[in-house]
Design an enzyme around this catalytic site. Sequence first.
Site, PDB file in Angstrom:
ATOM      1  N   ARG A   1       0.809  -1.221   0.000  1.00 56.67           N
ATOM      2  CA  ARG A   1       0.000   0.000   0.000  1.00 56.67           C
ATOM      3  C   ARG A   1       0.848   1.280   0.000  1.00 56.67           C
ATOM      4  O   ARG A   1       0.334   2.343  -0.325  1.00 56.67           O
ATOM      5  CB  ARG A   1      -0.940   0.003   1.212  1.00 56.67           C
ATOM      6  CG  ARG A   1      -0.194  -0.036   2.527  1.00 56.67           C
ATOM      7  CD  ARG A   1      -1.084  -0.409   3.691  1.00 56.67           C
ATOM      8  NE  ARG A   1      -0.356  -0.407   4.960  1.00 56.67           N
ATOM      9  CZ  ARG A   1       0.445  -1.391   5.362  1.00 56.67           C
ATOM     10  NH1 ARG A   1       0.626  -2.442   4.603  1.00 56.67           N
ATOM     11  NH2 ARG A   1       1.067  -1.314   6.529  1.00 56.67           N
TER      12      ARG A   1
ATOM     13  N   CYS B   1      -3.596 -12.853  34.613  1.00 58.11           N
ATOM     14  CA  CYS B   1      -3.916 -14.241  34.981  1.00 58.11           C
ATOM     15  C   CYS B   1      -4.652 -14.945  33.843  1.00 58.11           C
ATOM     16  O   CYS B   1      -4.499 -16.159  33.652  1.00 58.11           O
ATOM     17  CB  CYS B   1      -4.751 -14.271  36.265  1.00 58.11           C
ATOM     18  SG  CYS B   1      -6.404 -13.573  36.095  1.00 58.11           S
TER      19      CYS B   1
END
Length: 987
Positions: free
Chosen positions: A446, A563
């Site tokens: 691009r 966690c």
Amino acid sequence: MDLSAVVSWSDVSTERREIEANKGEREAREERNTEREQIKQLERLIGRERFNRWFMREGERQSWGYHHALCNGFVHAIGDLEPYIDTPLQAVVFTDINLENAIEFNDYCHSHQPSIAFIKADVRGLFGSVFCDFGPEFTVFDVDGEEPHTGIIASISNDSSALVSCVDDERLEFQDGDLVIFSEIRGMTELNDGKPRKIINARPYCFNLDEDTTNFGAYERGGIVTQVKQPKVLHFKPLREALKDPGDFLLSDFSKFDRPPLLHLAFQALDKFLSELGCYPVAGSEEDAQKLISIASNINESLGDEKLDDINPKLLRYFAFGARAVLNPMAAMFGGIVGQEVVKACSGKFHPLFQFFYFDSVESLPTEPLEPSDFRPLNSRYDAQISVFGSKLQKKLEDAQVFVVGSGALGCEFLKNLALMGVSCGSKGKLTLTDDDVIEKSNLSRQFLFRDWNIGQAKSTVAASAAASINPRLHIEALQNRVGPETENVFDDTFWENLNVVVNALDNVNARLYVDQRCLYFQKPLLESGTLGAKCNTQMIIPHLTENYGASRDPPEKQAPMCTVHSFPHNIDHCLTWARSEFEGLLEKTPAEVNAYLSNASEYASAMRNAGDAQARDNLERVLECLDKERCHTFQDCITWARIKFEDYFANRVKQLIFTFPEDAATSTGAPFWSAPKRCPHPLLFSVADPSHLYFIMAASILRAETFGIPIPDWVKHPKKLAEAVDKVIVPEFQPKKDLKIATDEKDTSLSTASVDDSAVINDLIMKLEQCRKNLLPEFRMKPVQFEKDDDTNYHMDLIAALANMRARNYSIPEVDKLKAKFIAGRIIPAIATSTAMATGLVCLELYKVLDGGHKLEDYRNTFANLALPLFSMAEPVPPKVIKHRDMSWTVWDRWILNDNPTLKELLRWLSDKGLNAYSISFGSCLLYNSMFPHHKARMDKKMVDLAREVAKVELPPYRRHLDVVVACEDDEDNDVDIPQISIYFR
């Protein structure tokens, strides 16, 4: 045969008359001779008979604009389409073609089996149109391009219309009528049959099913609900029918809701004008404009009950004046739109434009009236632009001082546009470009100013060179500096004060906010834009007219708790985040820590002792492990390391987790521990017969060998030989630990805790490291591996994909391929050329307004567009908040300036005269004055700059001519008043 563009059917003889009038007979004669030579070359290339049959219709030898073919490389203009279709076509794009021919070609494409997608685009000055006909029956397989929405189920009721509730960590994106499928449900297993079911009564965290589950089994736990995308069939009308019955127009600007029908009429009137007079209206010609208005009026009258109440002659006049010009920003914008429509036609992905789209930007015209002489061509490359805006604005464009920040996808498009518009191409103009990045392979799709051979070079330098080749008159300077506080000696006060406008082409919010603050401070216009896949947005930040970029912010991106990532993942993003973290820890950070220790062992040890925390202990443990137990001498050692890592990651850790939290474990409230969104894992049993297991070993061992500088044998890439080497590895038995603590609190940001006496452990680790160092050669160093996503031969993404997919397999999460893994782990922001082209085109339309000056707030436009839907939403910017005090008012754009280096007393008096009682004055983080501190009264007679030097202990650099102070004030009624920043000039 490539029919991606068809050349205009314009009257060349009329164009010649204009050339002769503007350039003189001699130049026109030379141009005719050149054109004849071009025709001969084309005839020689394909043969005269084929040339006459293929490219010419009877009596139309003079009606083809050959110059278009040369500008576009090799563009075919077709007379009769049907006999020459010798390859299958999916889409054709027509530009600069009259309606008669367009209808003829469209009829053929519409009736062809299979139908050929027909796209017609036209840009005339500040007006543009697109028409799409993808055939009588076109199927869209994915209407929006978004990932299917999902939810994690918390409960399902046994009702006539089952209520499905989902966990509340994320809002559901389902809508009424959506079809969904269920999987992994325990208890109510009847829903796991893969049958799509309809949603009714969708809400943020729950929805009802249009299905009776009364007799289904009772829901126990688990389950994923996933949206099923349904194909959509569209029925397009051919152009000849759509012209008479256009249906609903795609609206782009709600302040112009009546504009599309008028432009539908205007483009038909222009086509009739061309067919009657053989040319387009001349810019500035009132006679031609009135002729066009008359034609439009006659067409409108013929519409009967469908006629428009007002044909807006003023707008049609603007339309006539610009009819001969194709402006670069309009071409960029419509090129982006049409390019995306071609992709839709060929892929069935995204919803096509249905069927007409009209757009205008008349607000970009100069605010002052223009005389006919202003439109006169100057025999320059900018004559088309002059025919719309006049020569005065062209002069302003050429003399502009512009700062473009960034030369990536947006930056490349901007540079191309600015060069073609002539911005900073005059004697007084200058364009400064800066970008500290280098070109990577993934940029090339691009960032079109770059080529393969530019990989590794500075983006700004290459982009500047390419832009200068587009327009050699462009005055451009390329820098490789990041824009930030650390480069204010480069981008100093003088630099900012001399600018006319700043164009952002950035890809991160922090940099945008910094540039925004600079533009606020120096009161410079900032043109902001961004893209995300098929979406794009533009924002105009204009001094004293609009709010600044930082006035409104998106909420911060939601981060998964530590966690969750480390022990309780429930989607592939969590697995890839963990995999990227492990990759960097094993192959980059730990080897770098080893080298830091080996380079200066005593200093490193001292730093770890001084830190004395869990992080220091963890660093030392990893360094010791790398140099002792896990040190590799041979490639077989690397295979052993990889095999043991597999066992640790995908078997032992899972066994420990299940031991600590068994499948029937309960929380302190008695609820099942393994309830949504947690997924109970299972350990993997390694097998050389599983290609994915073996692939992990191969990628991990190769990269481990790189860090130790061990040669990599060719046989590692042969599965059978690698399997034999893996079979030699003895994997230690694993016993789960009874008292191991595993973090489950989602609020924890770190998993490191000081559970023992860190200081004693650190001293012990340092002693062990010292013994280990004695066994190493003095010159021994490791080679850290820095993650590089774009090299397909370096095994980086292979290892990350393998890590993530094995972990996903532990938790029964759907696995992904390497490309999808690269997209997520590489943190790639989806970007495509079409939305980039559209965004920059829209910004450059606003640039005309900025450099012209004098435009009002309602003339500017902010835009949000989604080419996938397609959706275009344009609106005027939000004005800044106004603060009033007495007879004064100010906004965030205001900055109060005091010259001649006043004393503290003079500053307080100056504020008092405005009815403001200052009680606190600060410079940076240092307090220069506070009315509550009696000893601060001794500072009254000191100059403010001296006070800053003494109290804040700063040395103002030579390029700094002022200092900025923040003053807290109250009015006479003790109400706080937010006043602008105060700049005190001392040089």
